[in-house]
Design a protein around this motif. Structure first.
Motif, PDB file in Angstrom:
ATOM      1  N   LYS A 375       0.809  -1.213   0.000  1.00  0.00           N
ATOM      2  CA  LYS A 375       0.000   0.000   0.000  1.00  0.00           C
ATOM      3  C   LYS A 375       0.851   1.276   0.000  1.00  0.00           C
ATOM      4  CE  LYS A 375      -3.871  -2.291   2.312  1.00  0.00           C
ATOM      5  NZ  LYS A 375      -4.846  -2.239   3.425  1.00  0.00           N
ATOM      6  N   ARG A 376       2.125   1.136  -0.333  1.00  0.00           N
ATOM      7  CA  ARG A 376       2.982   2.321  -0.427  1.00  0.00           C
ATOM      8  C   ARG A 376       2.691   3.032  -1.746  1.00  0.00           C
ATOM      9  NH1 ARG A 376       8.648  -0.515   0.215  1.00  0.00           N
ATOM     10  NH2 ARG A 376       7.524  -1.910  -1.218  1.00  0.00           N
ATOM     11  N   LEU A 377       2.269   4.284  -1.686  1.00  0.00           N
ATOM     12  CA  LEU A 377       1.867   5.029  -2.866  1.00  0.00           C
ATOM     13  C   LEU A 377       2.828   6.186  -3.123  1.00  0.00           C
ATOM     14  CD1 LEU A 377      -1.970   5.190  -2.162  1.00  0.00           C
ATOM     15  CD2 LEU A 377      -0.725   3.525  -3.537  1.00  0.00           C
ATOM     16  N   SER A 379       4.281   9.769  -3.611  1.00  0.00           N
ATOM     17  CA  SER A 379       3.867  11.002  -2.946  1.00  0.00           C
ATOM     18  C   SER A 379       3.579  12.132  -3.928  1.00  0.00           C
ATOM     19  CB  SER A 379       4.956  11.462  -1.961  1.00  0.00           C
ATOM     20  OG  SER A 379       6.189  11.650  -2.653  1.00  0.00           O
ATOM     21  N   GLU A 380       4.065  11.996  -5.197  1.00  0.00           N
ATOM     22  CA  GLU A 380       3.909  13.117  -6.114  1.00  0.00           C
ATOM     23  C   GLU A 380       2.504  13.205  -6.714  1.00  0.00           C
ATOM     24  OE1 GLU A 380       5.789   9.649  -8.401  1.00  0.00           O
ATOM     25  OE2 GLU A 380       5.989  10.645  -6.450  1.00  0.00           O
ATOM     26  N   LEU A 381       1.681  12.178  -6.553  1.00  0.00           N
ATOM     27  CA  LEU A 381       0.331  12.209  -7.089  1.00  0.00           C
ATOM     28  C   LEU A 381      -0.683  12.409  -5.969  1.00  0.00           C
ATOM     29  CD1 LEU A 381       0.482   9.297  -9.703  1.00  0.00           C
ATOM     30  CD2 LEU A 381       0.596  11.750 -10.133  1.00  0.00           C
ATOM     31  N   ASN A 382      -1.792  13.038  -6.318  1.00  0.00           N
ATOM     32  CA  ASN A 382      -2.861  13.307  -5.354  1.00  0.00           C
ATOM     33  C   ASN A 382      -3.754  12.075  -5.240  1.00  0.00           C
ATOM     34  OD1 ASN A 382      -4.675  14.507  -3.636  1.00  0.00           O
ATOM     35  ND2 ASN A 382      -5.733  15.639  -5.263  1.00  0.00           N
ATOM     36  N   TYR A 383      -3.348  11.136  -4.389  1.00  0.00           N
ATOM     37  CA  TYR A 383      -4.049   9.864  -4.274  1.00  0.00           C
ATOM     38  C   TYR A 383      -5.234   9.964  -3.313  1.00  0.00           C
ATOM     39  CZ  TYR A 383      -0.787   6.886  -6.823  1.00  0.00           C
ATOM     40  OH  TYR A 383      -0.051   6.275  -7.795  1.00  0.00           O
ATOM     41  N   THR A 384      -6.306   9.242  -3.670  1.00  0.00           N
ATOM     42  CA  THR A 384      -7.408   8.963  -2.752  1.00  0.00           C
ATOM     43  C   THR A 384      -7.481   7.453  -2.607  1.00  0.00           C
ATOM     44  OG1 THR A 384      -8.648  10.923  -3.424  1.00  0.00           O
ATOM     45  CG2 THR A 384      -9.876   9.156  -2.354  1.00  0.00           C
ATOM     46  N   VAL A 385      -7.465   6.966  -1.380  1.00  0.00           N
ATOM     47  CA  VAL A 385      -7.454   5.529  -1.136  1.00  0.00           C
ATOM     48  C   VAL A 385      -8.752   5.121  -0.445  1.00  0.00           C
ATOM     49  CG1 VAL A 385      -6.283   3.622   0.022  1.00  0.00           C
ATOM     50  CG2 VAL A 385      -4.946   5.491  -0.989  1.00  0.00           C
ATOM     51  N   LEU A 386      -9.419   4.094  -0.992  1.00  0.00           N
ATOM     52  CA  LEU A 386     -10.623   3.529  -0.409  1.00  0.00           C
ATOM     53  C   LEU A 386     -10.316   2.095   0.017  1.00  0.00           C
ATOM     54  CD1 LEU A 386     -13.264   4.787  -3.007  1.00  0.00           C
ATOM     55  CD2 LEU A 386     -12.563   5.859  -0.867  1.00  0.00           C
ATOM     56  N   THR A 470     -12.567 -12.352   0.731  1.00  0.00           N
ATOM     57  CA  THR A 470     -12.265 -12.902   2.055  1.00  0.00           C
ATOM     58  C   THR A 470     -10.883 -12.477   2.533  1.00  0.00           C
ATOM     59  OG1 THR A 470     -11.432 -14.940   1.042  1.00  0.00           O
ATOM     60  CG2 THR A 470     -13.755 -14.912   1.694  1.00  0.00           C
ATOM     61  N   GLY A 471     -10.276 -11.516   1.874  1.00  0.00           N
ATOM     62  CA  GLY A 471      -8.968 -11.015   2.268  1.00  0.00           C
ATOM     63  C   GLY A 471      -8.930  -9.499   2.195  1.00  0.00           C
ATOM     64  N   ASP A 472      -7.730  -8.958   2.253  1.00  0.00           N
ATOM     65  CA  ASP A 472      -7.543  -7.513   2.244  1.00  0.00           C
ATOM     66  C   ASP A 472      -7.757  -6.958   0.833  1.00  0.00           C
ATOM     67  OD1 ASP A 472      -6.974  -4.999   3.184  1.00  0.00           O
ATOM     68  OD2 ASP A 472      -4.799  -5.272   3.181  1.00  0.00           O
ATOM     69  N   TRP A 473      -8.162  -5.697   0.754  1.00  0.00           N
ATOM     70  CA  TRP A 473      -8.313  -5.023  -0.539  1.00  0.00           C
ATOM     71  C   TRP A 473      -8.206  -3.519  -0.339  1.00  0.00           C
ATOM     72  CZ3 TRP A 473     -12.132  -1.372  -1.159  1.00  0.00           C
ATOM     73  CH2 TRP A 473     -13.205  -1.418  -0.269  1.00  0.00           C
ATOM     74  N   TYR A 474      -7.874  -2.814  -1.407  1.00  0.00           N
ATOM     75  CA  TYR A 474      -7.953  -1.360  -1.401  1.00  0.00           C
ATOM     76  C   TYR A 474      -8.026  -0.869  -2.838  1.00  0.00           C
ATOM     77  CZ  TYR A 474      -2.991  -0.727  -2.700  1.00  0.00           C
ATOM     78  OH  TYR A 474      -1.789  -0.733  -3.351  1.00  0.00           O
ATOM     79  N   VAL A 475      -8.490   0.362  -3.009  1.00  0.00           N
ATOM     80  CA  VAL A 475      -8.630   0.987  -4.317  1.00  0.00           C
ATOM     81  C   VAL A 475      -7.955   2.355  -4.253  1.00  0.00           C
ATOM     82  CG1 VAL A 475     -10.224   1.917  -6.031  1.00  0.00           C
ATOM     83  CG2 VAL A 475     -10.770  -0.226  -4.839  1.00  0.00           C
ATOM     84  N   GLU A 476      -7.081   2.631  -5.210  1.00  0.00           N
ATOM     85  CA  GLU A 476      -6.423   3.930  -5.275  1.00  0.00           C
ATOM     86  C   GLU A 476      -6.952   4.708  -6.483  1.00  0.00           C
ATOM     87  OE1 GLU A 476      -2.253   3.629  -6.975  1.00  0.00           O
ATOM     88  OE2 GLU A 476      -2.523   1.598  -6.155  1.00  0.00           O
ATOM     89  N   MET A 477      -7.126   6.022  -6.312  1.00  0.00           N
ATOM     90  CA  MET A 477      -7.587   6.882  -7.398  1.00  0.00           C
ATOM     91  C   MET A 477      -6.702   8.119  -7.446  1.00  0.00           C
ATOM     92  SD  MET A 477     -11.739   6.813  -7.084  1.00  0.00           S
ATOM     93  CE  MET A 477     -11.662   7.634  -5.488  1.00  0.00           C
ATOM     94  N   TYR A 478      -6.447   8.590  -8.661  1.00  0.00           N
ATOM     95  CA  TYR A 478      -5.702   9.834  -8.800  1.00  0.00           C
ATOM     96  C   TYR A 478      -6.080  10.473 -10.133  1.00  0.00           C
ATOM     97  CZ  TYR A 478      -2.613   6.727 -11.499  1.00  0.00           C
ATOM     98  OH  TYR A 478      -2.108   5.805 -12.373  1.00  0.00           O
ATOM     99  N   PRO A 479      -5.969  11.801 -10.234  1.00  0.00           N
ATOM    100  CA  PRO A 479      -6.325  12.500 -11.474  1.00  0.00           C
ATOM    101  C   PRO A 479      -5.436  12.074 -12.622  1.00  0.00           C
ATOM    102  CG  PRO A 479      -6.130  14.037  -9.645  1.00  0.00           C
ATOM    103  CD  PRO A 479      -5.576  12.737  -9.165  1.00  0.00           C
TER     104      PRO A 479
END
Length: 481
Positions: A375-377, A379-386, A470-479
């Protein structure tokens, strides 16, 4: 099955408990009796293989039968939205209380209703319910939470006592009825065996591709293809070359179909071939199908039921599918050279596959250890993480890039202002990201209802719903600049 416990004894002494469960599910005495007898007849055929207490097995058969029959059969017998009054024993107030609870349960989806009945009326644990319904413990919790939430908001309910059903001794009447069904089933089985043998010779042996059944379904191969792949089940395979038509015979169980290809050639060049004409019993499909040479399981193309409707295909009736008129296909928009004609030494294997609902899809075995998600993203992008802890966020609308990550098979559904926009599905345990564009405007294709034209810069709410995971998940969004 436990020693000394026979089928007849089980029906006489234990079927009333099943009848109580069936009544809670169906809310109709005749339908409940039919459901119990059907479940018992199904269990009878496997009785010798039951090594432990048979009641959990029969209960599972009963619930699965209810789930598969309810819409198809019983709803058709009760077209009215107002349920008739039932003559239950007890005080009038108790009858009304039970009726209100049952009416509220009836309004729930089948899986939510089944989970609540098994949990609060049959007093089963989450693990037992998961085993009965064939779902994960997490799914049981999800169904229970959603069902209880809907009941809490039901305006017809108030503080009510737990419903009580009058226990009636099963006696031997139900056993006689079940035994009658079993006898009829035996007689029909004799006729069915003869018909099945004839059908296998005429159709199965000649048409159905050979499947290696010594392997688990998720690992089987059929004609060189994985029998189950990316949510589809391969049901027919054809082989040939581009110099002549490639044909296969398909017996439709669904009119939504997909194609997979193994197109091979000695030369390892970047080559794409489109069969511009696809015929179903001589009737042309609305578009062709494309394969990528020397890329296994490639060229995934599908036809929807709406696209095949003009061809008047019928379920269960064999169809001859013909792929012909191969032409080179420019997959790079003119940035790579494309031959004028298709080389004649391209060998073609094509698999026709039908979609499988996720809950019925044979997933591969769960690994002992799941790969942690990184989950390391940047830093130069404007990330939104769900994520599961934060499934919703408000962002400024524009052209967004969405990257989906998960550890396990399942689905992530993305909605914009409450409108389903994208559905991302996994059928394996490969922890990898799937990149999708998210934007509105004419001509942009979505897997869900199209997002309305939203002016750039408008605040919108984006929500992720997880299903079957049944496990971990995440969604990243950026412009997307």
């Amino acid at each position: 099955m436990t020693a000394g416990t026979g089928f007849d004894e089980f029906v006489i002494t234990r079927s009333q408990r099943l009848m109580r469960l069936a009544l809670l599910l169906t809310r109709d005495h005749a339908a409940a009796e039919d459901l119990v007898q059907t479940a018992l007849v199904k269990a009878w055929s496997a009785w010798r293989r039951i090594d432990e207490d048979p009641e959990p097995y029969v209960r599972r058969v009963l619930v699965n039968t209810f789930n598969s029959w309810w819409r198809r059969r019983w709803t058709a017998e009760h077209p009215t939205a107002v349920l008739p009054e039932r003559a239950w024993s007890g005080a009038q107030g108790e009858v009304e209380d039970r009726d209100e609870v049952w009416r509220a349960l009836t309004r729930l989806p089948r899986q939510q209703r089944a989970v609540l009945v098994l949990r609060y009326f049959e007093d089963l644990s989450e693990a037992q319910i998961a085993e009965t319904l064939g779902v994960s413990a997490g799914a049981v919790k999800n169904y229970a939470a959603k069902g209880l939430a809907k009941l809490r908001l039901d305006p017809t309910l108030r503080e009510l006592p737990e419903p009580h059903l009058t226990e009636q001794p099963a006696g031997t009447q139900r056993l006689v009825a079940v035994r009658g069904r079993i006898d009829r089933r035996r007689r029909l089985a004799v006729v069915g065996v003869v018909a099945a043998v004839v059908l296998a010779v005429v159709l199965g042996v000649l048409v159905a591709p050979r499947v290696n059944t010594s392997m688990p379904p998720a690992e089987r191969r059929i004609g060189g293809f994985a029998e189950y792949h990316e949510g589809y089940h391969v049901v027919a395979v054809g082989k040939g070359t581009v110099t002549g038509p490639v044909t296969l015979t398909w017996v439709p169980a669904s009119l939504d179909v997909g194609f997979f290809f193994h197109c091979t050639r000695p030369e390892k060049e970047d080559l794409h071939v489109t069969f511009s004409t696809v015929l179903f019993d001589g009737k042309p499909a609305p578009h062709g199908v494309t394969c990528n040479v020397n890329e296994p399981d490639n060229g995934y193309t599908w036809y929807t039921q709406a696209e095949l409707a003009p061809l008047e295909l019928r379920l269960g009736v064999p169809v001859t599918v013909t792929l012909t008129d191969p032409v080179p296909y420019d997959a790079h928009g003119g940035t790579h050279p494309v031959p004028a004609t298709v080389p004649t030494d391209v060998n073609v294997a094509v698999a026709l596959a039908e979609p499988v609902p996720f809950e019925q899809y044979p997933l591969p075995a769960r690994p002992a250890h799941l790969t942690p998600l990184d989950k390391r993203l940047p830093s130069e992008l404007n990330y939104t993480v769900l994520s599961a802890d934060n499934p919703s966020a408000t962002v400024s609308w524009g052209h967004l890039t969405v990257v989906y990550h998960t550890q396990t098979p399942g689905q992530l559904l993305l909605s914009v202002n409450g409108t389903l926009t994208q559905t991302q599905t996994w059928w394996d345990y490969k922890a990898s990201g799937h990149v999708r564009d998210l934007r509105s405007g004419p001509g942009y294709d979505y897997e869900g209802p199209a997002v309305p034209d939203i002016p750039p810069g408008t605040p919108v709410t984006i929500t992720i719903e997880a299903r079957y995971l049944t496990g971990d998940w995440y969604v990243e969004m950026y412009p997307n600049k």
